[in-house]
Design a protein around this motif. Structure first.
Motif, mmCIF file in Angstrom:
data_model
loop_
_atom_site.group_PDB
_atom_site.id
_atom_site.type_symbol
_atom_site.label_atom_id
_atom_site.label_comp_id
_atom_site.label_asym_id
_atom_site.label_seq_id
_atom_site.Cartn_x
_atom_site.Cartn_y
_atom_site.Cartn_z
ATOM 1 N N THR A 1 9.914 13.417 -28.319
ATOM 2 C CA THR A 1 8.896 13.682 -29.338
ATOM 3 C C THR A 1 7.831 12.590 -29.376
ATOM 4 O O THR A 1 6.642 12.877 -29.329
ATOM 5 C CB THR A 1 9.543 13.834 -30.725
ATOM 6 O OG1 THR A 1 10.610 14.773 -30.652
ATOM 7 C CG2 THR A 1 8.524 14.314 -31.739
ATOM 8 N N GLY A 2 8.267 11.342 -29.510
ATOM 9 C CA GLY A 2 7.309 10.236 -29.548
ATOM 10 C C GLY A 2 6.299 10.396 -30.658
ATOM 11 O O GLY A 2 6.651 10.581 -31.824
ATOM 12 N N VAL B 1 4.100 12.848 -30.992
ATOM 13 C CA VAL B 1 3.737 14.233 -31.309
ATOM 14 C C VAL B 1 4.178 14.509 -32.748
ATOM 15 O O VAL B 1 5.300 14.196 -33.141
ATOM 16 C CB VAL B 1 4.377 15.225 -30.331
ATOM 17 C CG1 VAL B 1 3.973 16.653 -30.687
ATOM 18 C CG2 VAL B 1 3.972 14.893 -28.898
ATOM 19 N N MET C 1 5.475 5.626 -28.344
ATOM 20 C CA MET C 1 4.830 6.676 -27.572
ATOM 21 C C MET C 1 5.579 6.840 -26.241
ATOM 22 O O MET C 1 5.708 5.898 -25.475
ATOM 23 C CB MET C 1 3.370 6.304 -27.318
ATOM 24 C CG MET C 1 2.487 7.507 -27.021
ATOM 25 S SD MET C 1 2.462 7.954 -25.282
ATOM 26 C CE MET C 1 1.342 6.713 -24.645
ATOM 27 N N TYR C 2 6.085 8.054 -26.000
ATOM 28 C CA TYR C 2 6.908 8.308 -24.818
ATOM 29 C C TYR C 2 6.103 8.736 -23.592
ATOM 30 O O TYR C 2 6.674 9.138 -22.580
ATOM 31 C CB TYR C 2 7.976 9.360 -25.139
ATOM 32 C CG TYR C 2 9.287 8.742 -25.593
ATOM 33 C CD1 TYR C 2 10.141 8.121 -24.683
ATOM 34 C CD2 TYR C 2 9.667 8.771 -26.931
ATOM 35 C CE1 TYR C 2 11.337 7.556 -25.096
ATOM 36 C CE2 TYR C 2 10.861 8.211 -27.357
ATOM 37 C CZ TYR C 2 11.692 7.608 -26.427
ATOM 38 O OH TYR C 2 12.878 7.044 -26.840
ATOM 39 N N GLN D 1 6.716 13.106 -23.277
ATOM 40 C CA GLN D 1 6.581 13.825 -24.534
ATOM 41 C C GLN D 1 6.496 15.335 -24.294
ATOM 42 O O GLN D 1 5.692 15.823 -23.500
ATOM 43 C CB GLN D 1 5.346 13.322 -25.304
ATOM 44 C CG GLN D 1 5.535 11.905 -25.815
ATOM 45 C CD GLN D 1 4.409 11.399 -26.709
ATOM 46 O OE1 GLN D 1 4.581 10.378 -27.347
ATOM 47 N NE2 GLN D 1 3.276 12.073 -26.765
ATOM 48 N N GLY E 1 4.016 5.342 -21.175
ATOM 49 C CA GLY E 1 4.393 5.165 -22.574
ATOM 50 C C GLY E 1 4.671 3.727 -22.957
ATOM 51 O O GLY E 1 4.381 2.793 -22.210
#
Length: 368
Positions: A112-113, A115, A205-206, A210, A240
């Motif tokens: 998800t990160g 989003v 943040m992935y 994501q 990320g």
């Protein structure tokens, strides 16, 4: 060299400038600030210009960064408890950490990160249950991320708190947002809990992961590689953030007093200089406030690394379940982990310190 000097008017949210070289007062306003420990000096020549060079803007920002600010909003300057505040002690504060309830992408096992997805029905139930667990623990101010799953968790959890106060999101993005969200009833302020949102508390943040399925990525790239991306301290997923990068923003926000930026805004009639301040977390605890932080697995893992003084190896095994509150006590500059509150009907957690026991006693007396 003449300078324009600005001092705060105590007890207000505005600071007005002194007179400039021509004898007219410069119309500066500084919003959402309760005190300044120093004096800001800006050359009035800058104020008469319609454009500022990048170096001049940078100079103003450097000047502003020298300030040490205390609590900046009237809602945060006292507990506003509707009960007698004799249970409070100046050197003992509660810190509650909660990872948001299950999100719709948690349910689908997706990365998800950053989003911005909402909670599932189960996540809503988890948030409500978390609220029951912390319903007898005092909360003066809440910090949450800019993402909806964390904010939903805050609002749902506070429906269960016995203090019956209303969580209100603070909007200080700009002058208009600050002005339009003012509360003019002092009694209503006392029945409210300010909620401060901060992107620094967002999930890490992935990157290119994501929206991808975790199990499918493990089959494609190997379980060990995916585990490194998810749990290691200094390994970043493609495009990320590593946990180390997330730590730098989340813990800096947690620890520091204020990060300020000056914006010099051009107007046909005059200039306005607006200082936007961020109210940060550890100073609130130091002042005796009881704080709740609702955020994400990795922003909270970062904070726990700081609180528990974990090594980069120890953090690999640290996992946080959705919707489970964790309690720390802050006393004499030290954080003491107290585990997870066992539930609203359990008394054990309140034996951890005198102030929590007295607070629950006051709540019990109000319910009779």
């Amino acid at each position: 060299m003449t300078t324009a000097t600005f001092h705060q008017t105590i007890g207000t949210n505005q600071i007005y400038g002194s007179f400039n070289d021509s004898g007219s007062r410069t119309g500066f306003r500084i919003f959402s600030m309760m005190s300044l420990s120093n004096t800001l000096r800006i050359h009035p020549g800058l104020l008469r210009k319609r454009t500022l060079s990048s170096s001049q803007c940078k100079s103003c920002i450097i000047e502003a960064s020298k300030f040490h600010l205390s609590v900046v909003d009237p809602m945060l300057s006292s507990s506003h408890s509707t009960t007698d505040d004799s249970w409070k002690t100046s050197n003992e504060s509660a810190l509650i950490l909660i990872r948001h309830g299950e999100s719709m992408w948690n349910e689908k096992n997706l990365f998800t990160g950053c989003v911005d997805v909402p909670l599932t029905k189960n996540g809503i139930d988890e948030a409500i249950e978390a609220g029951k667990r912390i319903s007898n623990i005092p909360v003066d101010v809440i910090y949450t991320s800019a993402l909806i799953r964390a904010q939903m968790t805050v609002m749902l959890a506070l429906t269960q708190h016995r203090c019956k106060k209303v969580p209100i999101i603070m909007h200080n993005e700009n002058e208009q947002a600050n002005s339009w969200s003012q509360i003019y009833s002092e009694s209503i302020k006392k029945q409210s809990i300010p909620v401060v949102t901060a992107w620094q508390l967002n999930e890490r943040m992935y990157g290119e992961l994501q929206g991808l399925n975790k199990q499918e990525m493990a089959e494609m790239c190997g379980k060990e590689q995916v585990h490194k991306w998810r749990r290691s301290y200094d390994v970043s997923p493609p495009g990320g953030e590593s946990l180390e990068i997330c730590y730098q923003r989340a813990v800096a926000y947690f620890r520091e007093h204020v990060r300020m930026a000056i914006c010099i805004l051009c107007n046909i009639l005059d200039w306005n200089a607006v200082i936007y301040s961020q109210i940060l977390i550890e100073p609130q605890l130091s002042s005796g406030k009881h704080v709740m932080v609702v955020a994400h697995a990795n922003s909270l893992r970062s904070i726990i690394v700081y609180l528990d003084k974990l090594t980069s190896q120890e953090v690999i095994n640290l996992e946080l379940s959705t919707g489970i509150p964790m309690l720390y006590m802050y006393k004499e500059g030290e954080f003491i982990r107290r585990g997870s509150p066992p539930g609203s009907k359990e008394a054990g957690v309140y034996a951890y310190c005198r102030s929590l026991a007295l607070y629950r006693q006051k709540l019990d007396e109000m319910s009779y």
